[in-house]
Structure formats: C-alpha cells, structure tokens
Design an enzyme around this catalytic site. Structure first.
Site, PDB file in Angstrom:
ATOM      1  N   ASP B  93     -22.594 -10.221  -3.138  1.00 24.02           N
ATOM      2  CA  ASP B  93     -21.718  -9.507  -2.222  1.00 24.02           C
ATOM      3  C   ASP B  93     -22.584  -8.631  -1.319  1.00 24.02           C
ATOM      4  O   ASP B  93     -23.807  -8.598  -1.455  1.00 24.02           O
ATOM      5  CB  ASP B  93     -20.652  -8.705  -2.985  1.00 24.02           C
ATOM      6  CG  ASP B  93     -21.254  -7.642  -3.884  1.00 24.02           C
ATOM      7  OD1 ASP B  93     -22.460  -7.339  -3.748  1.00 24.02           O
ATOM      8  OD2 ASP B  93     -20.529  -7.105  -4.739  1.00 24.02           O
ATOM      9  N   CYS B 306     -14.593 -23.480 -27.630  1.00 23.90           N
ATOM     10  CA  CYS B 306     -15.783 -22.638 -27.443  1.00 23.90           C
ATOM     11  C   CYS B 306     -16.451 -22.326 -28.777  1.00 23.90           C
ATOM     12  O   CYS B 306     -15.850 -22.464 -29.848  1.00 23.90           O
ATOM     13  CB  CYS B 306     -15.430 -21.351 -26.696  1.00 23.90           C
ATOM     14  SG  CYS B 306     -14.810 -20.013 -27.721  1.00 23.90           S
TER      15      CYS B 306
END
Lengths: 369, 369
Positions: B93, B306
């Site tokens: 960003d 997972c």
C-alpha cells in the site's frame, strides 16, 4: 517386558554411551535432548516442525497439565499424545519440581506435598500415588517418580531427611503403577553430599525402575559442582538402564554430561532463550537484539541448515524481535531447537565413530559477530 | 509492457470474473485474497506455511516498513521479498491509510501528508513521490498511489476537495515512477457520493495505471453502503484491468464484491481474529475461548483440510488460547487464512464452472457448535 534400553556402543575416550530406548510410541536414539512442552505445547513450535528438526521425544509438565486443562480431561480426549498432536514418545515429570518452584504455600509431609495453584490459589495435595495416577491419565511413555528437588544450599540434615522421603516416595510410586507399557524412572537426590548421593543411587538401583534420573542439579550450585556431582552420581547407576540428567542445561553442560555417561536431557534454555532473543550458533551465543545486527545480511549461522538460517538474515531476525512479532519467537525457537538436536547428533556420531576430535565444541560465554 | 492482466472467464449470473494477473514474481489467479504482512511478516505465519495454504500474494505496509526497519535498509538487503523470505508476488500500500489511522498530528496539504511516527513521535512528510520511492525501494510487484482515505461521514465539500487532491497525487505518482517492472494501481475515492465516485473513476481510468483500487470503503459506513458504493464504482472501471477492493473484509463482503466484479482483496480480519480466538468455519464463526469447547474432541471444522483441523481438537485450541500459548496464534492464523483461501478457490471455481449453486455460502453472525 522386553529390554527397553540397549547400549549400542561405548565411547573409547569417555564414559559416553550410544543407546536405543524403546517406548510405546517408538524408539529414541540416545544421548537425546527433550524439548520442554510445558502446557501441552513446545512454545511456538508446530509438532510437524519438531519432527522436521529431528526431535525424537518431548517432555510434558505434569504440574501444569494437572492444573490446566486437567489430567482427567486429557485422558477423556485420548491422552496427551492425541491432545497435543504428537505421536512420538513423551516423558512426563512428576510435578514435584514445579510444586517447589511455582506452587505457593507448599507444605511437605510424609504423605505428599500440599500446594496452592499458581493460577487460582486453589489447594492441592500431590502424593506419590497421585503423581503416578496423573501421569497414567496423561498416557506418557515415561513417567517420573515424585521427589523433592532439594535446594543446593540445604543443610546435610535436611538433605538426609528429604532424600530418605524421596526414596520412600519412589517405592510408593512403584506400588501405585498400573500401566504396564509406561516406563517409570527413579530419581536420585542427595544434594551435594557424595555419601548421600551414593546411598540414594544404590537404594534406587535396587528397585525395579526402567531408568534413573539425577535430580537436584542445575539449581544454582555452580558449574563445577554440577559436573562433579553429576559425574559422581551417574557412575553409581546401572549400565543397562537409561540415565537422565534432569533440567540441564547449557550446551557445554550437556556435552560434559554425555561424556560422563548420561543419556537423556531436558531444558527450557533453547526455547526460553529463543523468545528472549538469545540464539545458539556454532560460533557462540548471539543476542539478536543488538544494534550491530540491524543491517547484517548474513544468516544467523552460516553453517546451520535450519529453515531460519536458510531463509532469513540477522537483520530480519533483529527486526522481528524489535517489532515484537510472533514470528520472532517461532524462528528463534526453531533455530535453537535445531541447534540442540544437531548437538546431540554430533555427540552420538562421536561415540559411534569413536574419535575424540568429533566431539562438538561449544564455549560460553561469547558473542558471535 | 505485455498485458499483465487477462480475464479468463466471466460468470454467467453475476459480474464476477476469473482472471490472471502476471507480476515480476509470478502469476496470481483472481479473484484472490492477500494476507496482510504489516511489519514484513504475516503475523504468526512462516512463509512456507503461507505457501502451503495456497497463498499467492501478500500485502506489505509501506508506513510500517518505512518507519521500521526503513525502506533504504530493506533495499540494501535485497528488497522486501528477500528480507521476509517470500519469493511470490507482493503488493504494497502507499502508507496513506496508516498515516491517517495511526500517525499522530497529521497535517495534509497539496504537497503531501505530514505526520508523527506512532513509534517515536518523529516527524515525516509523505508525498506522492516519496510513496513511490519507498515502494520502489521495497521492490514490491504492485505499488499503490498515495491517496487520502476519507472518513465515511465527511461532508460533500471535504470529499470533493480531498478526491481532487487524490487525483492530482495519482498523476504525480505516475510521473515519479522509475521501475518498469513494478505495476502501479490508481485508487478511486469519492466517499459515499456516486457522482464523485464516477468523476474519480473516470479520471483515474483515463490514466495509464495497470490496475485500479476502490478505497474509502469498509471504514464504518455499514454493510449496505459498502455493497452499494462498491458495486456502483467497480462498474465504472475498465474491464481489462484488475480491480481491487481495499481492506474489505468479512467473507460475505468478499463474496458479494467478487460477484460485483472485484478481483483482489486484503484484510486483517482472518489474522487479527485468529489471535483473538475468533475462527471461521463453513458452519459460521466460532469463539474458541467459550467454555462449551473445553472438552470438545471435534476438530474446529470437520469439513476443513487444514493442518489445524486435521490434527487438533477444539478442546486443545481452547486450552492453548486460555493458556496464552503462542501456538494458539499460530494454529488459529493458519486455519483462518486457509479458510479465506478456500473461500477464494470456491469463488474461482463457481465462475469457472458457471453454476450459481457453486458460490460459497457464508452467513454472519452465527456461532457454530
């Protein structure tokens, strides 16, 4: 029970032994190091990462697991192995050490040890029978007898009386055991008095334990006495049984103790130091928070093959530490435990090959740069 | 520059697109989710574990890395990829968002934004040119222009003036760029005013950006306005460029935004919630600290593949959380990020196959039991 421990080779220049310890969850090559999994986890380490670094066996703390989440709950959930996702061997301590170091208002009697929880102040009585019951509920592969870890500066009278009680407690643990596939180790106390160590070692050795530990060392008595009493005591223990030096220690202590004839070790140093930013390398200890590492592009230890050293710079490790990132504890713990396991590899290799120049060298203090 | 973005398929029942974004560090299948690596690490995640869960691209925060350890240092150390041990794509960003949310005493002018570091109070000036310079030093694959993230309750006058400045800043960023292999994305502001969003989108679209982001949403305006303004704005952006909805968000927000035509997402929710014990499952959100899970032997989500769900019980996850163990953050983060990446997999699969019933369903609030 078949022989659970075999001495595979003896060193030609020291009393070190190469061994194989068979447990219900697999075999362990000795000399070995056991990372400490205090609360059902080796701090900051996934079980698969422990496997990857070559970890063979973990230590679990009975005191902590008894208080939280509780041994009965762990039993209901299928035992400690399943609870913490580790299917290799686990040794549990008896809880005695933490009662003395963490429990408030402890009061010791022939019956056992009364203490208040460090979590909520609740009162508990830990007897030899209870210590066996808890460890059987946890389902560890190796259980330890309840003992009193005597302060190094205790009087001879106290050591004599305490050690006698530890022997009687050990006999009560033997009588209480119900689980045939769980090994039980006796613990030798006796403080810094050689005659009391001898008395305790000879008495314990006469009892049908599958292994023996030496306790009450690494508790502030200093390096010289640690090595002297350790070497003295291990010599009194049966050759055909594994010998475990409890809670010790620094790399140089372990090397020395392996050469004296010890087979098993545990210590919080690699993981606790990792979280504090103190890292072990083959060039010495590194305090990763130091400003000198801020722009250092080198791996922590160029000779190390761990995930941390293969992928990250000292500058990055310092940044993670300074920024307070969880990854700092993860990478540092991974590295330090990798170091300790390679240390044990080197010890085993030196014994196997029988060449004294192969023994690992490690000196402290010293900061690598 | 060859085409860096290709729309591979369009959904038949929504405006969703399947795409492929090519960067200097590899290709990204879109729609995609970018885990947030604030300080050069996705908190509690090893880079290899990010790879394992299917992570394609990370977000790095320019504000944090500029202040600590510094962009020049990261440049000297070979760039952010090498610094953090991640060789896949990284988007950074501009730092603008954190200047507005974290920086004290900020003062905005046509030149840029003056702010005091949240770390040590030191003063800094972030200009569009500086934002580009920092991101080029970091060496990210995708850089963002400096913008002002406008509060959702700002007046029309303020939004008009701020958005005009964001447009001028975007042009200055374009003029400042020196690195041909770093993509630069423009950001659409305009608050909650459709005409200002249209003006900003049309002006930005006329500039040679490789992608476009929609900013200033998910900042407290509420779900209805988030979805309305998001869908309105994305429709104004070029089809042949990637479209990124910044900082959003919850699973249901992402599903809705993908169907509106967005391609890229980032949010701290999966990792921050993980550390707070809030876990995403396909049955709803789970607050793992609740007493009801104390003895629950089930995996967190029986349908999840997972590492966390394959190896540990809810009882264990609760224990780790209650005991304050680092492993709690590790396993919870791993699970939540796995969930978010499977969410994106499902979105891509629904578009690819073109069957509306394949779209992932996820409703909030709701606690699975």
């Amino acid at each position: 029970m078949t022989a659970h421990f075999t001495v595979l080779a003896k060193d030609s220049v020291s009393k070190a032994r190469l061994g194989r310890l068979v447990t219900a969850h697999g075999a362990v090559e000795t000399p070995c190091f056991m990372p400490v999994g205090t609360q059902g986890t080796v701090k900051a380490m996934l079980p698969r990462d422990l496997r990857e670094i070559g970890c063979q066996i973990l230590l679990g703390n009975t005191y902590h697991l008894y208080l939280r989440p509780g041994h009965e709950l762990i039993r209901e959930l299928g035992g400690l192995h399943r609870f913490m996702g580790w299917d290799g061997p686990i040794l549990t301590d008896s809880g005695g050490y933490q009662v003395f170091s963490l429990g408030a208002m402890r009061k010791i009697s022939e019956d056992g040890s009364c203490f208040q929880s460090h979590l909520d102040g609740s009162s508990h009585l830990l007897t030899p029978e209870k210590a066996v019951e808890i460890q059987e509920a946890l389902g560890s592969d190796i259980a330890m007898v309840l003992d009193e870890c005597i302060p190094h500066d205790a009087t001879r009278d106290y050591v004599l009386s305490s050690t006698g009680r530890t022997i009687r407690w050990a006999e009560r643990c033997l009588n209480a055991r119900r689980k045939p596939d769980q090994l039980l180790f006796g613990i030798i106390q006796g403080g810094l008095f050689e005659d009391l160590r001898r008395w305790c070692a000879e008495t314990m050795s006469s009892l049908p334990f599958e292994g023996f530990a030496v306790g009450g060392l690494g508790v502030g008595e200093g390096e010289a006495r640690l090595h002297r009493i350790g070497a003295f005591t291990v010599d009194l223990l049966p050759q055909e049984r594994p010998r475990y030096l409890m809670g010790v220690g620094r790399p140089q202590d372990i090397i020395s103790a392996v050469r004296a004839g010890f087979d098993m070790f545990d210590c919080v140093i690699p993981t606790r130091n990792a979280r504090n930013g103190t890292l072990f390398t083959w060039q010495g200890k590194v305090n990763i928070k130091r400003a000198e590492f801020a722009a250092d592009p080198r791996p922590l230890d160029e000779t190390c093959g761990c995930y941390c050293c293969r992928n990250f710079s000292r500058a990055y490790l310092r940044h993670l530490y300074v920024a307070g990132e969880i990854l700092s504890s993860q990478l540092n713990s991974l590295h330090n435990l990798y170091f300790y396991h390679r240390l044990m590899d080197k010890c085993r290799e030196a014994i196997r090959v029988g060449r004294s120049e192969l023994w690992p060298q490690w000196n402290e203090p010293g900061t690598a740069t």
